[in-house]
Design a protein around this motif. Sequence first.
Motif, PDB file in Angstrom:
ATOM      1  N   VAL A 185       0.763  -0.993   0.055  1.00  0.00           N
ATOM      2  CA  VAL A 185       0.066  -0.037   0.119  1.00  0.00           C
ATOM      3  C   VAL A 185       0.896   1.068   0.067  1.00  0.00           C
ATOM      4  O   VAL A 185       0.874   2.127  -0.837  1.00  0.00           O
ATOM      5  CB  VAL A 185      -0.946  -0.014   1.295  1.00  0.00           C
ATOM      6  N   LYS A 186       1.873   1.275   0.692  1.00  0.00           N
ATOM      7  CA  LYS A 186       3.040   2.438   0.832  1.00  0.00           C
ATOM      8  C   LYS A 186       3.809   2.491  -0.373  1.00  0.00           C
ATOM      9  O   LYS A 186       3.891   3.660  -0.964  1.00  0.00           O
ATOM     10  CB  LYS A 186       3.830   2.150   2.122  1.00  0.00           C
ATOM     11  N   LEU A 187       4.056   1.476  -1.053  1.00  0.00           N
ATOM     12  CA  LEU A 187       4.736   1.379  -2.484  1.00  0.00           C
ATOM     13  C   LEU A 187       3.832   2.035  -3.332  1.00  0.00           C
ATOM     14  O   LEU A 187       4.371   2.812  -4.279  1.00  0.00           O
ATOM     15  CB  LEU A 187       5.175  -0.020  -2.758  1.00  0.00           C
ATOM     16  N   ALA A 188       2.691   1.859  -3.375  1.00  0.00           N
ATOM     17  CA  ALA A 188       1.816   2.300  -4.521  1.00  0.00           C
ATOM     18  C   ALA A 188       1.697   3.654  -4.385  1.00  0.00           C
ATOM     19  O   ALA A 188       1.576   4.616  -5.205  1.00  0.00           O
ATOM     20  CB  ALA A 188       0.406   1.478  -4.338  1.00  0.00           C
ATOM     21  N   GLU A 189       1.397   4.221  -3.030  1.00  0.00           N
ATOM     22  CA  GLU A 189       1.388   5.777  -2.825  1.00  0.00           C
ATOM     23  C   GLU A 189       2.573   6.224  -3.188  1.00  0.00           C
ATOM     24  O   GLU A 189       2.495   7.701  -3.922  1.00  0.00           O
ATOM     25  CB  GLU A 189       1.264   5.829  -1.371  1.00  0.00           C
ATOM     26  N   LEU A 190       4.034   5.562  -2.730  1.00  0.00           N
ATOM     27  CA  LEU A 190       4.971   6.650  -3.187  1.00  0.00           C
ATOM     28  C   LEU A 190       5.129   6.472  -4.658  1.00  0.00           C
ATOM     29  O   LEU A 190       5.927   7.351  -5.366  1.00  0.00           O
ATOM     30  CB  LEU A 190       6.117   5.729  -2.756  1.00  0.00           C
ATOM     31  N   ALA A 191       4.923   5.242  -5.590  1.00  0.00           N
ATOM     32  CA  ALA A 191       4.923   5.182  -6.722  1.00  0.00           C
ATOM     33  C   ALA A 191       4.037   6.141  -7.593  1.00  0.00           C
ATOM     34  O   ALA A 191       4.537   6.688  -8.571  1.00  0.00           O
ATOM     35  CB  ALA A 191       4.512   3.716  -7.201  1.00  0.00           C
ATOM     36  N   ALA A 192       2.954   6.467  -7.103  1.00  0.00           N
ATOM     37  CA  ALA A 192       2.047   7.711  -7.555  1.00  0.00           C
ATOM     38  C   ALA A 192       2.740   8.989  -7.605  1.00  0.00           C
ATOM     39  O   ALA A 192       2.632   9.840  -8.249  1.00  0.00           O
ATOM     40  CB  ALA A 192       0.781   7.690  -6.918  1.00  0.00           C
ATOM     41  N   ARG A 237      14.713   1.827  -1.526  1.00  0.00           N
ATOM     42  CA  ARG A 237      15.242   0.731  -1.697  1.00  0.00           C
ATOM     43  C   ARG A 237      15.037  -0.069  -0.193  1.00  0.00           C
ATOM     44  O   ARG A 237      15.048  -1.267  -0.414  1.00  0.00           O
ATOM     45  CB  ARG A 237      16.838   1.189  -1.319  1.00  0.00           C
ATOM     46  N   LEU A 238      14.623   0.518   0.770  1.00  0.00           N
ATOM     47  CA  LEU A 238      14.595  -0.397   2.281  1.00  0.00           C
ATOM     48  C   LEU A 238      13.243  -1.093   1.949  1.00  0.00           C
ATOM     49  O   LEU A 238      13.264  -2.448   2.016  1.00  0.00           O
ATOM     50  CB  LEU A 238      14.334   0.485   3.244  1.00  0.00           C
ATOM     51  N   LEU A 239      12.076  -0.627   1.521  1.00  0.00           N
ATOM     52  CA  LEU A 239      11.110  -1.214   1.033  1.00  0.00           C
ATOM     53  C   LEU A 239      11.032  -2.396   0.067  1.00  0.00           C
ATOM     54  O   LEU A 239      10.426  -3.352   0.209  1.00  0.00           O
ATOM     55  CB  LEU A 239       9.613  -0.183   0.662  1.00  0.00           C
ATOM     56  N   SER A 240      11.564  -1.982  -0.934  1.00  0.00           N
ATOM     57  CA  SER A 240      12.030  -2.912  -2.046  1.00  0.00           C
ATOM     58  C   SER A 240      12.590  -4.142  -1.484  1.00  0.00           C
ATOM     59  O   SER A 240      12.532  -5.378  -1.794  1.00  0.00           O
ATOM     60  CB  SER A 240      12.680  -2.245  -3.227  1.00  0.00           C
ATOM     61  N   ARG A 241      13.670  -3.975  -0.645  1.00  0.00           N
ATOM     62  CA  ARG A 241      14.445  -4.972  -0.059  1.00  0.00           C
ATOM     63  C   ARG A 241      13.664  -5.905   0.931  1.00  0.00           C
ATOM     64  O   ARG A 241      13.799  -7.141   0.729  1.00  0.00           O
ATOM     65  CB  ARG A 241      15.692  -4.232   0.858  1.00  0.00           C
ATOM     66  N   MET A 242      12.771  -5.237   1.630  1.00  0.00           N
ATOM     67  CA  MET A 242      11.772  -6.241   2.486  1.00  0.00           C
ATOM     68  C   MET A 242      10.940  -6.794   1.594  1.00  0.00           C
ATOM     69  O   MET A 242      10.628  -7.953   1.927  1.00  0.00           O
ATOM     70  CB  MET A 242      11.155  -5.075   3.277  1.00  0.00           C
TER      71      MET A 242
END
Length: 231
Positions: free
Chosen positions: A111-118, A164-169
């Motif tokens: 959910v956070k990744l989608a928010e950041l991607a936008a 990078r941290l969220l992607s690594r997780m």
Amino acid sequence: MSQRSVNPRPVSRPRLYEQLVQRLCEYIGDAGLGPGDRLPPERELATALGVSRATLSQALVAMEVHGVIEVRHGDGAIIRRTVVEEQVLAMLRDRGNRHEEVIEARQALEVKLAELAARRREPADLAEIDDALTQMREEIHTGRRGVGGDERFHAAIATAARSRLLSRMMTEIAPLIAETRLGSLSQPGRPDASLAGHEHVAAAIRAGDPDAAATAMRDHLRLVSIIDSEE
């Protein structure tokens, strides 16, 4: 000293598909089948086992998730490795116990990744997201589940988020996500519904709307968390 009144928990009854997995493992052993051998066609197997094709399909998906077989489009179920039925049943129960935890982790991260991607997406990211959607559409159109396109779509969003941290997780739990993805996309009608959810997420990211992207991803993950089990 008084004792607390504690009622014993009822013994859980194995689900029908779990019983069927056990019978399939027994069949593989009794028939002397090994890696590279092909199981009989689903219709033939379902008739021989006295179960519906829907239940058989659920059992085959469970075996595929754990690498016992590989279901190839147009080529049937191919045995990848042989294991005793007790091992498979233990893996099934472990998978069931951690399914909810995997979904919780995905909701926290994606959910956070989608928010950041936008907020952070670039033209190349949007092109990759669109290509992933096209791949998933083509896979579904040809009778497959859309697993490859689904995986590519979520990876594209992680890249667009530039965290990078969220992607690594996400990378750390990728094998567990692969299990839930396959189980979800094997549900009747689920590939089309999942694709529609992806399109809503993609539209919000394309519009640069972080709140809408987060909401669309949350709704999508709520859908994929539902795994129907025939008793």
